[in-house]
Write a protein that holds these residues in place. Structure first.
Motif, PDB file in Angstrom:
ATOM      1  N   GLN A   4      -6.414  -1.632  -1.881  1.00  0.00           N
ATOM      2  CA  GLN A   4      -5.914  -0.557  -1.028  1.00  0.00           C
ATOM      3  C   GLN A   4      -4.695   0.117  -1.660  1.00  0.00           C
ATOM      4  O   GLN A   4      -4.608   1.342  -1.714  1.00  0.00           O
ATOM      5  CB  GLN A   4      -5.544  -1.117   0.359  1.00  0.00           C
ATOM      6  CG  GLN A   4      -4.982  -0.097   1.329  1.00  0.00           C
ATOM      7  CD  GLN A   4      -6.030   0.864   1.857  1.00  0.00           C
ATOM      8  OE1 GLN A   4      -7.219   0.666   1.679  1.00  0.00           O
ATOM      9  NE2 GLN A   4      -5.572   1.921   2.497  1.00  0.00           N
ATOM     10  N   SER A   5      -3.756  -0.678  -2.174  1.00  0.00           N
ATOM     11  CA  SER A   5      -2.529  -0.088  -2.728  1.00  0.00           C
ATOM     12  C   SER A   5      -2.847   0.736  -3.982  1.00  0.00           C
ATOM     13  O   SER A   5      -2.282   1.815  -4.173  1.00  0.00           O
ATOM     14  CB  SER A   5      -1.486  -1.169  -3.027  1.00  0.00           C
ATOM     15  OG  SER A   5      -1.911  -2.007  -4.083  1.00  0.00           O
ATOM     16  N   CYS A   6      -3.762   0.249  -4.811  1.00  0.00           N
ATOM     17  CA  CYS A   6      -4.118   1.008  -6.021  1.00  0.00           C
ATOM     18  C   CYS A   6      -4.897   2.264  -5.654  1.00  0.00           C
ATOM     19  O   CYS A   6      -4.793   3.294  -6.329  1.00  0.00           O
ATOM     20  CB  CYS A   6      -4.934   0.140  -6.976  1.00  0.00           C
ATOM     21  SG  CYS A   6      -3.978  -1.206  -7.689  1.00  0.00           S
ATOM     22  N   SER A   7      -5.664   2.189  -4.567  1.00  0.00           N
ATOM     23  CA  SER A   7      -6.406   3.362  -4.129  1.00  0.00           C
ATOM     24  C   SER A   7      -5.459   4.385  -3.512  1.00  0.00           C
ATOM     25  O   SER A   7      -5.554   5.584  -3.786  1.00  0.00           O
ATOM     26  CB  SER A   7      -7.536   2.918  -3.191  1.00  0.00           C
ATOM     27  OG  SER A   7      -7.542   3.635  -2.000  1.00  0.00           O
ATOM     28  N   ARG A   8      -4.477   3.926  -2.736  1.00  0.00           N
ATOM     29  CA  ARG A   8      -3.466   4.847  -2.200  1.00  0.00           C
ATOM     30  C   ARG A   8      -2.673   5.498  -3.336  1.00  0.00           C
ATOM     31  O   ARG A   8      -2.253   6.641  -3.235  1.00  0.00           O
ATOM     32  CB  ARG A   8      -2.510   4.100  -1.262  1.00  0.00           C
ATOM     33  CG  ARG A   8      -3.168   3.644   0.033  1.00  0.00           C
ATOM     34  CD  ARG A   8      -3.408   4.771   1.001  1.00  0.00           C
ATOM     35  NE  ARG A   8      -2.185   5.296   1.565  1.00  0.00           N
ATOM     36  CZ  ARG A   8      -2.014   6.565   1.952  1.00  0.00           C
ATOM     37  NH1 ARG A   8      -2.986   7.442   1.796  1.00  0.00           N
ATOM     38  NH2 ARG A   8      -0.872   6.956   2.484  1.00  0.00           N
TER      39      ARG A   8
END
Ligand code: MN
Length: 340
Positions: free
Chosen positions: A152-156
């Motif tokens: 999620q953090s890398c996608s954000r």
């Protein structure tokens, strides 16, 4: 059936609870086999998680075996080993209508706002179930959940190969983010105050390491980025001062991703954000990332074996949480098991 309930902060009890039954909404009954202890579970136990309500059966890293399914269930069958998505969203609010159910206006997280996985059985909708890869034991499979948080953090961050990424903090969160971030091919700088953690990060694919206790991070990042600053920074330290640091070291047009829940006020200036036109983005939980995490394992791109350091039977949850509190350096991931 038995369950682990946090009655109120710092009071943990093994309680008797009614075994869930299959109904139209919760049409898959799962016999729990493993459930991880996460920092946020420890926070709920100690009363430092502002989101939690009490009494609460905690546990959001939920692995088990399908025991029974309702009529119409097609995705899973009895005997399947599964992990359960912890996010329950309403489907109607602005966030949900925009595909952002992890920040649903009526968000309910299993083990935080509603009862979670520290119990012998749980019933959930089939849409929340994901079948485990054969290569992972039930105990190791709890690590899929923290992996989704990292995805999620890398996608954000919209992380791509061209980026230079700073991961601030090399603990459980930071090291999981590193595992996912390296798949992008981006150049990765890690920062922490503990040399041993930095060395581990370098061994696991980080390109550069900065010891915050010994080096000036602003200066060091300038050196490593030809003066530009990193293009993406992710806060995996989540201290009160993290945001200020990230705004400082992230270069023009960069993205800054926050993951902390600190409510301590911190001083930042608009100038830092406006002048560089930074995108400051929160990353909370995960948004339907279980499939992606499992696919990475199936594709041989991600190995989650070896992360679990200790297991306890769920009936010894008190011992497990007491041991967590010792912060023994041997602790990596502690998992509760449910065998008789
Ligand atoms: Mn977790």
């Amino acid at each position: 059936m038995k369950a682990v309930q946090i009655v109120k902060p710092n009071e943990l009890k093994i309680i008797d609870m009614e075994k869930p039954v299959i109904d139209s909404g919760n049409n898959v009954l799962i016999k729990m086999t493993a459930s991880g202890i996460c920092g946020s579970d420890v926070g709920i136990y100690h009363g430092t998680n502002a989101a939690a309500t009490y009494p609460r059966v905690i546990g959001h890293e939920i692995v088990g075996r399908v025991e029974e399914v309702g009529a119409g269930v097609t995705k899973v069958k009895p005997g399947d080993r599964v992990i359960v998505d912890q996010v329950v969203s309403c489907g109607n609010c602005y966030a949900c209508r925009h595909g952002r159910g992890n920040v649903c206006g009526n968000l309910q997280v299993r083990g935080v706002h509603i009862d979670g996985g520290y119990r012998e059985f749980i019933a959930v909708p089939e849409s929340a179930c994901y079948i485990l890869p054969d290569s992972l034991s039930d105990v190791d499979a709890v690590m899929i959940e923290p992996t989704t948080i990292a995805i999620q953090s890398c996608s954000r961050a919209q992380l791509v190969k061209e980026d230079i990424l700073l991961i601030l903090g090399c603990g459980a969160l930071g090291s999981t983010i590193l595992k996912i971030a390296r798949l992008s091919g981006a150049k990765i700088i890690v920062a922490d105050v503990v040399d041993a953690k930095l060395e581990e990060a370098l061994a696991n694919g980080a390109d550069f390491a900065v010891n915050l206790a010994k080096e000036d991070i602003n200066k060091k990042i300038r050196e490593l980025t030809e003066g530009y600053g990193v293009t993406v920074s992710i806060d995996a330290a989540c201290t009160k001062d993290s945001l200020g640091t990230l705004l400082e070291v992230t270069g023009n047009a960069g993205r800054v991703v926050t993951m902390g829940f600190s409510i301590a006020p911190t001083e930042v200036t608009q100038f830092k954000i406006t002048s560089k036109e930074l995108d400051v983005r929160g990353s909370r939980l995960q948004n339907k990332k279980f499939g992606e995490a499992i696919q990475l394992i199936l594709d041989g791109k991600l190995d989650l074996n070896g992360a679990v350091s200790h297991t306890f039977n769920f009936k010894d949850a008190q011992k497990a949480f007491d041991f967590t509190d010792t912060k023994d350096p041997s602790i990596r991931k502690i998992v509760l098991t449910f065998e008789e």
